[in-house]
Write a protein that holds these residues in place. Sequence first.
Motif, PDB file in Angstrom:
ATOM      1  N   GLN A 198     -60.240  -6.881 -17.867  1.00 14.23           N
ATOM      2  CA  GLN A 198     -60.637  -6.580 -19.247  1.00 14.23           C
ATOM      3  C   GLN A 198     -61.240  -5.190 -19.339  1.00 14.23           C
ATOM      4  N   GLU A 252     -60.052  -2.156 -21.708  1.00 10.30           N
ATOM      5  CA  GLU A 252     -60.911  -1.513 -22.716  1.00 10.30           C
ATOM      6  C   GLU A 252     -60.924   0.004 -22.530  1.00 10.30           C
ATOM      7  N   GLU A 270     -59.828   2.844 -25.226  1.00 14.11           N
ATOM      8  CA  GLU A 270     -60.651   4.006 -25.594  1.00 14.11           C
ATOM      9  C   GLU A 270     -59.774   5.263 -25.660  1.00 14.11           C
ATOM     10  N   GLY A 305     -56.767  -3.012 -29.491  1.00 14.15           N
ATOM     11  CA  GLY A 305     -57.306  -4.304 -29.074  1.00 14.15           C
ATOM     12  C   GLY A 305     -56.164  -5.159 -28.601  1.00 14.15           C
ATOM     13  N   THR A 308     -66.997  -0.542 -31.405  1.00  9.77           N
ATOM     14  CA  THR A 308     -66.775  -1.847 -30.771  1.00  9.77           C
ATOM     15  C   THR A 308     -66.381  -1.669 -29.316  1.00  9.77           C
ATOM     16  N   ASN A 309     -65.491  -0.695 -29.087  1.00 15.60           N
ATOM     17  CA  ASN A 309     -64.986  -0.485 -27.739  1.00 15.60           C
ATOM     18  C   ASN A 309     -66.087  -0.101 -26.776  1.00 15.60           C
ATOM     19  N   ASN A 327     -68.135  -3.085 -26.046  1.00 14.60           N
ATOM     20  CA  ASN A 327     -67.435  -3.996 -25.128  1.00 14.60           C
ATOM     21  C   ASN A 327     -67.507  -3.507 -23.698  1.00 14.60           C
ATOM     22  N   GLN A 328     -67.305  -2.193 -23.531  1.00 18.31           N
ATOM     23  CA  GLN A 328     -67.308  -1.654 -22.163  1.00 18.31           C
ATOM     24  C   GLN A 328     -68.665  -1.860 -21.517  1.00 18.31           C
ATOM     25  N   SER A 383     -70.936  -4.158 -22.199  1.00 18.14           N
ATOM     26  CA  SER A 383     -71.230  -5.554 -21.878  1.00 18.14           C
ATOM     27  C   SER A 383     -70.350  -6.059 -20.740  1.00 18.14           C
ATOM     28  N   LEU A 384     -69.073  -5.584 -20.663  1.00 14.79           N
ATOM     29  CA  LEU A 384     -68.211  -6.013 -19.564  1.00 14.79           C
ATOM     30  C   LEU A 384     -68.728  -5.483 -18.235  1.00 14.79           C
ATOM     31  N   ARG A 422     -71.526  -7.554 -17.179  1.00  8.63           N
ATOM     32  CA  ARG A 422     -71.059  -8.838 -16.643  1.00  8.63           C
ATOM     33  C   ARG A 422     -70.530  -8.679 -15.234  1.00  8.63           C
TER      34      ARG A 422
END
Lengths: 291, 472
Positions: A55, A59, A63, A164, A237-238, A241-242, A244-245, A248
């Motif tokens: 993922q 992402e 970008e 996306g 958003t991107n 996302n990056q 938070s990924l 993780r």
Amino acid sequence: MRITNQMQASFVTRSMQANLARMAELQEQGTSGRRLVRASTDPSSAADALLVRNQLATEKQYERNIANGEGWLATIDSTLGTVTDIVQRVRDLVIQGASDTTSADGREAIAVEIDELRTELLRQSNTTYLGRTVFAGTSDEGVAFRDDYTFTGTAGATVERRIGIDSTVQVDADGAAVFGQGPGSVFALLDTVVADLRTGTNVGNHLAAVDSRLSAVLTQHTVAGARQSQLERATDTNSGNQVSLEARRAGIEDVDIAEIAIDLQLKQVAYQATLSIGANILQPTLMDFLR
Amino acid sequence: MSSFAILNTARQGLNAAQAGIDVTGQNVANLNTSGYTRQRVQQSSVAPLSEMGLARFSQPVRNGQGVSVDGVARLGNLFLESRVRQTASSEGYSAVRATAFTSVEDVHGEPSDNGISATLQKFWSGWHDVSNSPGKEAQARVVVEQASGVVDRLAAGRGEVASQWQQARTSAVALVAEVNTIAGKVAALNAQIRDAAGQGGSVNELVDHRNELTTSLAQLAGAQTSSNPDGTVAVLLGGNLLVDGATTNQVTLAGSQSMDGTTTDPVRLEWAHRAGAAVALEGGDLAGRLSALAPASSGGVYTQAAAGYDALATSIATQVNALHATALTPSGAPGGNFFVFEAGKPPAAGIKVAVTDPGQVAVGAGGGALDGSVADKISRLGVAPDGPDSVWSAHVAQLAVKSSSATYDAKLATIASTAAFSDLLSHSAVSLDEETVNLVQYQHAYQGAARVLTAVDEMLDQLINRTGRVGL
């Protein structure tokens, strides 16, 4: 249970080895910073880690796509702004030309200017971004409109950028919608206006056509603007996302250095205790006490 | 009873004490010998001579005749020894399997920045970039390079697994030779022990040596040992005799020499004297190695890993080719195959990039010359639920689960084996303190017997030299 010398020796050796093994494992984790040295250390986390990496790479690609798309749309935005100004000017000139107070020389001057503006409009319609014509995105001819005002793009073909998993944004503009094509295009209209001015025909009849062309340009400009703001939102958003990924992934794969350091310290204390106890057990025998 | 008989008793006491010190010395000398079982002197008292005739009534009190040294006993325990063999056999099996899984996982190298999935990510990214810039040579060249990278990683990974299979097979051959050698030694010891026991000699050291050899056979091949009444042991492999008295039956390794041939000709152990008769190994290092070398359908470690690589190669090629064939190159020609397989090789080893020229990369499907829609579809294979990436992660996850359970089994087996060995040591190894006490005991007994001898000597001296000489 009898305790024999070999048992004591092997017990002391085994305890030291077990402590050293655990310390070596902690050192490996601490220096590499990775908890998952092999997938078998934690199979379910390993499966998650592969998914998160997948993922994350996707992402990052989105970008790049978004940045590329923003370049296209910025070009379209400024071009359409110029086109709007030109068509506005043409409208004013047509009104002026249709007025009875304009002399023949005045009409000739207007005709010359409208001719210039038509050339400029054609030039604007063939704007390129990175070698691609923005008004005919999938065409490889280098121009969106040929000199005979025919459109080089394919009907219904769009240039999309993927932002996306299931969402794309169109980043080109439909030249046929903005300028019309062939005999119905704005260029042909301007040619007609110029010809009419020179022959003395009242060009006021063409005002409605100019107005409709103007509103077409404004509509397309608005659409492009909406897409631009969609891309801006996608950028936010991107990057969210990056982040938070990555968090993780680090949570799954990486070690907590502080925890490792404390653990290592405890294991070293245990190792030293084993060494001193071993030394105390192994030394005395009955021999020391008999004459 | 005569006074000279007491001399005899004292002499026997000295002998017994001396034998005791002898055996204690033997134990202490072998304090750190691995496999040594402690020994003890067995002595028993001698009953008095039974008299016949009138002498029975003349001497009502009859003494014993001293002590006799019956032999040197070996304080072993058959049950503990057999438990050590059993646990050694399962330890050998699970340790080999755990190591095989770990080394295969190291070849995979997931999850990391160097694994195949990272290379695949770059490949899909390359298709994104081609979709964004169709007709540009640079991006098309990059995607062809990335494809070559993927193909190289697949071939290298599968090749590495195959060479690990090869190494395992070579070491299995060496193990089989070792098993045969050790079986020969056990048979020779059997013959020696039988002869020595028949003549009444002491066989304790020979028995210790033989025990070490049978434990090592158990650890190598899961062999079971049973004792015979004449002192020899029979070693059984899968229920059939490997060592029978002084004769051995040899075993040999048969089966395919390459990993890809194991599906039709699996690697197996056979009896040399009965070709084609497979040995049903029950445990041990060799059994673990053979199970790792087995074909994929029987749970072979290396073959299943290679099958994972093959599945990934097939999935990538099939899915990319299907989409690429629907697309047109920027010059208008149809796409054709992006990947091809070399005939006669397994998929992961034979996969090649069919596109050599960047202009052959097909990206669009007719929506204009510079349409990039098919390239976009190809790049989405990276996140498809049944795409190559999910095929690969399923394989990695399965391998990880099997590997972690094999490692856990190995840990448990080691704990059991250590405990069994510790119990054996507790029972049969030498304790220095105990031997020291025995030494002191025998020393005192020797001193006591020497005193008795001195007393009797003085008595006899009195009797012989001074009897009848009154006042002198």
